[in-house]
Design a protein around this motif. Structure first.
Motif, mmCIF file in Angstrom:
data_model
loop_
_atom_site.group_PDB
_atom_site.id
_atom_site.type_symbol
_atom_site.label_atom_id
_atom_site.label_comp_id
_atom_site.label_asym_id
_atom_site.label_seq_id
_atom_site.Cartn_x
_atom_site.Cartn_y
_atom_site.Cartn_z
ATOM 1 N N ARG A 138 0.831 -1.208 0.000
ATOM 2 C CA ARG A 138 0.000 0.000 0.000
ATOM 3 C C ARG A 138 0.863 1.254 0.000
ATOM 4 N NH1 ARG A 138 -3.184 -2.415 4.854
ATOM 5 N NH2 ARG A 138 -3.692 -0.285 5.426
ATOM 6 N N ALA A 139 1.926 1.243 0.812
ATOM 7 C CA ALA A 139 2.838 2.394 0.870
ATOM 8 C C ALA A 139 3.533 2.585 -0.469
ATOM 9 C CB ALA A 139 3.863 2.196 1.983
ATOM 10 N N SER A 140 4.017 1.507 -1.065
ATOM 11 C CA SER A 140 4.725 1.594 -2.348
ATOM 12 C C SER A 140 3.813 2.115 -3.456
ATOM 13 C CB SER A 140 5.273 0.225 -2.752
ATOM 14 O OG SER A 140 6.268 -0.168 -1.847
ATOM 15 N N THR A 141 2.570 1.647 -3.468
ATOM 16 C CA THR A 141 1.611 2.107 -4.476
ATOM 17 C C THR A 141 1.372 3.606 -4.331
ATOM 18 O OG1 THR A 141 0.533 -0.056 -4.453
ATOM 19 C CG2 THR A 141 -0.728 1.772 -5.394
ATOM 20 N N ALA A 142 1.150 4.044 -3.104
ATOM 21 C CA ALA A 142 0.899 5.465 -2.862
ATOM 22 C C ALA A 142 2.124 6.304 -3.219
ATOM 23 C CB ALA A 142 0.498 5.693 -1.405
ATOM 24 N N ILE A 143 3.310 5.820 -2.879
ATOM 25 C CA ILE A 143 4.533 6.555 -3.207
ATOM 26 C C ILE A 143 4.647 6.750 -4.718
ATOM 27 C CG2 ILE A 143 7.066 6.393 -3.300
ATOM 28 C CD1 ILE A 143 6.920 5.163 -0.457
ATOM 29 N N SER A 144 4.365 5.696 -5.485
ATOM 30 C CA SER A 144 4.502 5.832 -6.939
ATOM 31 C C SER A 144 3.483 6.827 -7.499
ATOM 32 C CB SER A 144 4.423 4.477 -7.636
ATOM 33 O OG SER A 144 3.126 3.981 -7.643
ATOM 34 N N ILE A 145 2.260 6.841 -6.954
ATOM 35 C CA ILE A 145 1.242 7.808 -7.397
ATOM 36 C C ILE A 145 1.701 9.233 -7.065
ATOM 37 C CG2 ILE A 145 -1.110 8.672 -6.996
ATOM 38 C CD1 ILE A 145 -1.885 5.678 -6.435
ATOM 39 N N LEU A 146 2.181 9.429 -5.846
ATOM 40 C CA LEU A 146 2.589 10.767 -5.401
ATOM 41 C C LEU A 146 3.853 11.232 -6.115
ATOM 42 C CD1 LEU A 146 1.864 10.466 -1.594
ATOM 43 C CD2 LEU A 146 0.476 11.593 -3.346
ATOM 44 N N ASP A 147 4.764 10.297 -6.355
ATOM 45 C CA ASP A 147 6.005 10.621 -7.045
ATOM 46 C C ASP A 147 5.712 11.143 -8.447
ATOM 47 O OD1 ASP A 147 8.742 10.703 -6.557
ATOM 48 O OD2 ASP A 147 9.077 8.979 -7.876
ATOM 49 N N GLU A 148 4.728 10.520 -9.088
ATOM 50 C CA GLU A 148 4.349 10.905 -10.444
ATOM 51 C C GLU A 148 3.870 12.351 -10.525
ATOM 52 O OE1 GLU A 148 1.249 8.768 -13.042
ATOM 53 O OE2 GLU A 148 2.686 7.222 -12.440
ATOM 54 N N ILE A 149 3.124 12.795 -9.514
ATOM 55 C CA ILE A 149 2.578 14.158 -9.566
ATOM 56 C C ILE A 149 3.448 15.190 -8.857
ATOM 57 C CG2 ILE A 149 0.171 13.433 -9.799
ATOM 58 C CD1 ILE A 149 -0.059 14.227 -6.732
ATOM 59 N N SER A 150 4.462 14.761 -8.123
ATOM 60 C CA SER A 150 5.232 15.703 -7.295
ATOM 61 C C SER A 150 5.977 16.753 -8.112
ATOM 62 C CB SER A 150 6.205 14.955 -6.385
ATOM 63 O OG SER A 150 7.217 14.331 -7.144
ATOM 64 N N ASN A 151 6.208 16.512 -9.389
ATOM 65 C CA ASN A 151 6.916 17.487 -10.227
ATOM 66 C C ASN A 151 5.991 18.322 -11.104
ATOM 67 O OD1 ASN A 151 9.524 16.776 -9.293
ATOM 68 N ND2 ASN A 151 9.404 14.932 -10.542
ATOM 69 N N ASP A 152 4.688 18.232 -10.840
ATOM 70 C CA ASP A 152 3.723 19.008 -11.629
ATOM 71 C C ASP A 152 3.996 20.506 -11.430
ATOM 72 O OD1 ASP A 152 1.325 20.496 -12.341
ATOM 73 O OD2 ASP A 152 0.338 18.535 -12.485
ATOM 74 N N PRO A 153 4.245 21.246 -12.529
ATOM 75 C CA PRO A 153 4.571 22.675 -12.391
ATOM 76 C C PRO A 153 3.412 23.528 -11.869
ATOM 77 C CG PRO A 153 4.331 22.072 -14.701
ATOM 78 C CD PRO A 153 4.246 20.798 -13.910
ATOM 79 N N ASN A 154 2.185 23.017 -11.948
ATOM 80 C CA ASN A 154 1.025 23.781 -11.478
ATOM 81 C C ASN A 154 0.724 23.581 -9.999
ATOM 82 O OD1 ASN A 154 0.482 24.740 -14.119
ATOM 83 N ND2 ASN A 154 -0.440 22.769 -14.606
ATOM 84 N N MET A 155 1.528 22.765 -9.346
ATOM 85 C CA MET A 155 1.239 22.441 -7.950
ATOM 86 C C MET A 155 1.616 23.599 -7.021
ATOM 87 S SD MET A 155 2.599 19.300 -5.646
ATOM 88 C CE MET A 155 2.202 18.156 -6.921
#
Length: 87
Positions: A50-67
């Motif tokens: 569960r932690a690994s799945t969430a990390i991969s989802i969050l990692d994917e969006i962490s570099n979004d320039p609109n964040m």
């Protein structure tokens, strides 16, 4: 006193829930936060998966320039907490 993996998962799920409801955050990031929360609360997998799945989802969006900056900080904090579960 150490915090259990389940408590860490719940803590991060709560953070994701707040992010998913924050209207100052772009929709795609709110959606990803919701997906991460669902992954964290999915009891059919063990805590590490569960932690690994969430990390991969969050990692994917962490570099979004609109964040917004506060959201990026929250995501980094969430990833840090989740990484302690994988170790």
């Amino acid at each position: 006193m150490s915090v259990s993996s389940e408590e860490k998962l719940k803590q991060v799920a709560e953070m994701m829930s707040r992010m998913a409801e924050d209207t100052t955050v772009p929709r795609n990031i709110r959606r990803a936060a919701g997906e991460a929360k669902n992954a964290l609360l999915n009891k059919s997998h063990d805590a590490m998966v569960r932690a690994s799945t969430a990390i991969s989802i969050l990692d994917e969006i962490s570099n979004d320039p609109n964040m917004p900056v506060h959201t990026r900080t929250l995501i980094w904090n969430a990833i840090s907490i989740l990484e302690t579960i994988r170790e």
